[in-house]
Motif scaffolding. Sequence first.
Motif, PDB file in Angstrom:
ATOM      1  N   ASP A 116      36.751  55.913  77.159  1.00  0.00           N
ATOM      2  CA  ASP A 116      35.883  56.343  77.585  1.00  0.00           C
ATOM      3  C   ASP A 116      34.117  57.395  76.750  1.00  0.00           C
ATOM      4  OD1 ASP A 116      37.182  57.816  80.892  1.00  0.00           O
ATOM      5  OD2 ASP A 116      36.888  55.435  80.092  1.00  0.00           O
ATOM      6  N   LYS A 117      35.110  57.800  75.364  1.00  0.00           N
ATOM      7  CA  LYS A 117      34.335  58.558  74.290  1.00  0.00           C
ATOM      8  C   LYS A 117      34.204  57.494  73.731  1.00  0.00           C
ATOM      9  CE  LYS A 117      32.324  62.947  76.704  1.00  0.00           C
ATOM     10  NZ  LYS A 117      30.614  62.440  75.899  1.00  0.00           N
ATOM     11  N   PHE A 118      33.481  57.540  72.534  1.00  0.00           N
ATOM     12  CA  PHE A 118      33.671  56.983  71.108  1.00  0.00           C
ATOM     13  C   PHE A 118      32.982  57.637  70.489  1.00  0.00           C
ATOM     14  CE2 PHE A 118      32.472  53.631  73.507  1.00  0.00           C
ATOM     15  CZ  PHE A 118      31.245  52.944  72.463  1.00  0.00           C
ATOM     16  N   LEU A 119      33.025  57.212  68.980  1.00  0.00           N
ATOM     17  CA  LEU A 119      31.562  57.152  68.146  1.00  0.00           C
ATOM     18  C   LEU A 119      31.506  55.720  67.213  1.00  0.00           C
ATOM     19  CD1 LEU A 119      32.656  60.402  65.563  1.00  0.00           C
ATOM     20  CD2 LEU A 119      31.896  61.127  67.658  1.00  0.00           C
ATOM     21  N   CYS A 120      30.561  55.961  67.482  1.00  0.00           N
ATOM     22  CA  CYS A 120      29.923  54.599  66.680  1.00  0.00           C
ATOM     23  C   CYS A 120      29.348  54.878  65.740  1.00  0.00           C
ATOM     24  CB  CYS A 120      28.903  53.954  68.068  1.00  0.00           C
ATOM     25  SG  CYS A 120      28.279  52.007  67.455  1.00  0.00           S
ATOM     26  N   VAL A 121      28.696  54.350  64.476  1.00  0.00           N
ATOM     27  CA  VAL A 121      28.283  53.951  62.915  1.00  0.00           C
ATOM     28  C   VAL A 121      27.026  52.794  63.753  1.00  0.00           C
ATOM     29  CG1 VAL A 121      27.936  53.637  61.308  1.00  0.00           C
ATOM     30  CG2 VAL A 121      29.736  55.396  61.821  1.00  0.00           C
ATOM     31  N   MET A 122      26.316  52.691  63.293  1.00  0.00           N
ATOM     32  CA  MET A 122      25.121  51.771  63.089  1.00  0.00           C
ATOM     33  C   MET A 122      24.191  51.592  61.970  1.00  0.00           C
ATOM     34  SD  MET A 122      23.721  52.706  66.701  1.00  0.00           S
ATOM     35  CE  MET A 122      24.379  53.100  68.494  1.00  0.00           C
ATOM     36  N   ALA A 123      23.965  50.285  61.836  1.00  0.00           N
ATOM     37  CA  ALA A 123      23.029  49.844  60.676  1.00  0.00           C
ATOM     38  C   ALA A 123      21.784  50.214  61.760  1.00  0.00           C
ATOM     39  CB  ALA A 123      23.042  48.761  59.915  1.00  0.00           C
ATOM     40  N   GLY A 130       9.430  40.783  83.430  1.00  0.00           N
ATOM     41  CA  GLY A 130      10.459  41.360  84.834  1.00  0.00           C
ATOM     42  C   GLY A 130      12.017  41.614  84.800  1.00  0.00           C
ATOM     43  N   PHE A 131      12.624  41.555  83.146  1.00  0.00           N
ATOM     44  CA  PHE A 131      13.654  41.510  82.953  1.00  0.00           C
ATOM     45  C   PHE A 131      14.662  43.431  81.584  1.00  0.00           C
ATOM     46  CE2 PHE A 131      13.018  37.127  82.655  1.00  0.00           C
ATOM     47  CZ  PHE A 131      13.990  36.131  83.504  1.00  0.00           C
ATOM     48  N   VAL A 132      14.220  43.952  82.637  1.00  0.00           N
ATOM     49  CA  VAL A 132      15.089  45.101  82.357  1.00  0.00           C
ATOM     50  C   VAL A 132      16.351  44.906  81.622  1.00  0.00           C
ATOM     51  CG1 VAL A 132      14.908  47.030  83.183  1.00  0.00           C
ATOM     52  CG2 VAL A 132      13.282  45.858  84.262  1.00  0.00           C
ATOM     53  N   GLY A 133      17.276  44.726  82.588  1.00  0.00           N
ATOM     54  CA  GLY A 133      18.603  45.072  82.065  1.00  0.00           C
ATOM     55  C   GLY A 133      19.444  45.916  82.440  1.00  0.00           C
ATOM     56  N   LYS A 134      20.491  46.535  81.201  1.00  0.00           N
ATOM     57  CA  LYS A 134      20.990  47.571  81.743  1.00  0.00           C
ATOM     58  C   LYS A 134      21.885  48.050  80.362  1.00  0.00           C
ATOM     59  CE  LYS A 134      23.578  45.117  85.593  1.00  0.00           C
ATOM     60  NZ  LYS A 134      24.379  44.857  85.938  1.00  0.00           N
ATOM     61  N   GLN A 135      20.781  47.516  79.032  1.00  0.00           N
ATOM     62  CA  GLN A 135      21.285  47.766  77.873  1.00  0.00           C
ATOM     63  C   GLN A 135      21.002  49.695  77.280  1.00  0.00           C
ATOM     64  OE1 GLN A 135      19.202  45.200  78.724  1.00  0.00           O
ATOM     65  NE2 GLN A 135      17.582  46.281  78.127  1.00  0.00           N
ATOM     66  N   THR A 136      21.561  49.648  77.038  1.00  0.00           N
ATOM     67  CA  THR A 136      21.247  51.377  76.479  1.00  0.00           C
ATOM     68  C   THR A 136      19.959  52.361  76.136  1.00  0.00           C
ATOM     69  OG1 THR A 136      23.767  51.678  75.781  1.00  0.00           O
ATOM     70  CG2 THR A 136      22.604  53.699  75.048  1.00  0.00           C
ATOM     71  N   PRO A 153      28.586  59.713  78.072  1.00  0.00           N
ATOM     72  CA  PRO A 153      26.769  59.621  77.343  1.00  0.00           C
ATOM     73  C   PRO A 153      26.188  59.600  75.863  1.00  0.00           C
ATOM     74  CG  PRO A 153      26.863  61.831  78.269  1.00  0.00           C
ATOM     75  CD  PRO A 153      28.411  61.769  78.214  1.00  0.00           C
ATOM     76  N   SER A 154      25.230  58.730  75.283  1.00  0.00           N
ATOM     77  CA  SER A 154      24.759  58.694  74.710  1.00  0.00           C
ATOM     78  C   SER A 154      24.524  60.451  73.782  1.00  0.00           C
ATOM     79  CB  SER A 154      24.088  57.454  74.072  1.00  0.00           C
ATOM     80  OG  SER A 154      22.811  58.330  75.326  1.00  0.00           O
ATOM     81  N   ARG A 155      24.747  60.385  72.450  1.00  0.00           N
ATOM     82  CA  ARG A 155      24.475  61.743  71.711  1.00  0.00           C
ATOM     83  C   ARG A 155      24.542  61.594  70.414  1.00  0.00           C
ATOM     84  NH1 ARG A 155      27.725  65.988  68.563  1.00  0.00           N
ATOM     85  NH2 ARG A 155      29.732  64.519  69.277  1.00  0.00           N
ATOM     86  N   PHE A 156      23.223  61.553  70.038  1.00  0.00           N
ATOM     87  CA  PHE A 156      22.754  61.236  68.462  1.00  0.00           C
ATOM     88  C   PHE A 156      23.675  61.973  68.505  1.00  0.00           C
ATOM     89  CE2 PHE A 156      20.202  63.106  64.927  1.00  0.00           C
ATOM     90  CZ  PHE A 156      20.015  61.519  64.194  1.00  0.00           C
ATOM     91  N   ILE A 157      23.914  61.618  66.583  1.00  0.00           N
ATOM     92  CA  ILE A 157      24.726  62.460  65.848  1.00  0.00           C
ATOM     93  C   ILE A 157      24.186  63.408  64.373  1.00  0.00           C
ATOM     94  CG2 ILE A 157      27.079  63.574  64.871  1.00  0.00           C
ATOM     95  CD1 ILE A 157      28.312  62.445  66.694  1.00  0.00           C
ATOM     96  N   LEU A 158      23.846  62.151  63.866  1.00  0.00           N
ATOM     97  CA  LEU A 158      23.489  61.559  62.308  1.00  0.00           C
ATOM     98  C   LEU A 158      22.580  60.627  62.031  1.00  0.00           C
ATOM     99  CD1 LEU A 158      23.621  62.995  58.969  1.00  0.00           C
ATOM    100  CD2 LEU A 158      25.597  62.110  59.222  1.00  0.00           C
ATOM    101  N   LYS A 159      21.703  60.681  61.088  1.00  0.00           N
ATOM    102  CA  LYS A 159      21.283  58.917  61.104  1.00  0.00           C
ATOM    103  C   LYS A 159      20.454  59.883  58.968  1.00  0.00           C
ATOM    104  CE  LYS A 159      17.359  56.107  60.964  1.00  0.00           C
ATOM    105  NZ  LYS A 159      15.869  56.366  60.464  1.00  0.00           N
ATOM    106  N   GLU A 160      20.759  59.080  58.581  1.00  0.00           N
ATOM    107  CA  GLU A 160      21.032  58.964  56.598  1.00  0.00           C
ATOM    108  C   GLU A 160      19.788  57.856  56.103  1.00  0.00           C
ATOM    109  OE1 GLU A 160      21.722  61.053  54.872  1.00  0.00           O
ATOM    110  OE2 GLU A 160      22.734  62.598  56.586  1.00  0.00           O
ATOM    111  N   ASN A 161      18.939  57.645  55.454  1.00  0.00           N
ATOM    112  CA  ASN A 161      18.461  56.579  55.179  1.00  0.00           C
ATOM    113  C   ASN A 161      19.631  56.065  53.941  1.00  0.00           C
ATOM    114  OD1 ASN A 161      16.336  56.543  56.927  1.00  0.00           O
ATOM    115  ND2 ASN A 161      15.081  58.397  55.397  1.00  0.00           N
ATOM    116  N   LEU A 162      19.553  54.666  53.807  1.00  0.00           N
ATOM    117  CA  LEU A 162      20.019  54.592  52.195  1.00  0.00           C
ATOM    118  C   LEU A 162      19.323  54.378  50.969  1.00  0.00           C
ATOM    119  CD1 LEU A 162      21.316  50.920  54.211  1.00  0.00           C
ATOM    120  CD2 LEU A 162      23.008  53.226  53.505  1.00  0.00           C
TER     121      LEU A 162
END
Length: 165
Positions: free
Chosen positions: A3-10, A31-37, A155-164
């Motif tokens: 149900d809960k997990f962490l996700c690393v994103m580029a 008219g396309f709204v969608g269910k995306q986060t 639910p979504s929770r921002f944790i950290l962002k780092e620049n490359l």
Amino acid sequence: MKDKFLCVMAHYDKETELRLKKIQNLLLDNGFVGKQTANIPYHITLGSFNVSQEQLVKEKVKKASKEFHGFNVKLNNIGLFGLDVLFIAPSVNYELLNLQQYFDNNYADELEWTAHTTILIDDRKTIQSALPYVADDFNSFTGKIESISLYEFWPSRFILKENLL
């Protein structure tokens, strides 16, 4: 998956974000709204982790930001997962594959990794109706990956962002 997990994103640079937003706005205007986060920047998921690994993954994100440089990707494909997810996908290059493999820990064993940026999640009828709008307007383009982040989901929770570099 749990149900809960962490996700690393580029994450992309601002210009690429604007190009992807233009595609999504075309769908919204029709008219396309969608269910995306909502309220998460366009991204390519690099890996998923158990929430118990948060501190370890935070350190890994920080370390990666000091070891990996920003890089270009060619966004040249429109794709589907089944008929309920519409996405734009890059050609996987050396830099993207190395970054993804840095974060691959097989937490989501049942899923193979596909580099993609979700544009619309909805039912099959809606996706089939939306696809021509994207296909008729889409031209491949080069974008830039410039940062990585860590989020927790549901639910979504921002944790950290780092620049490359």
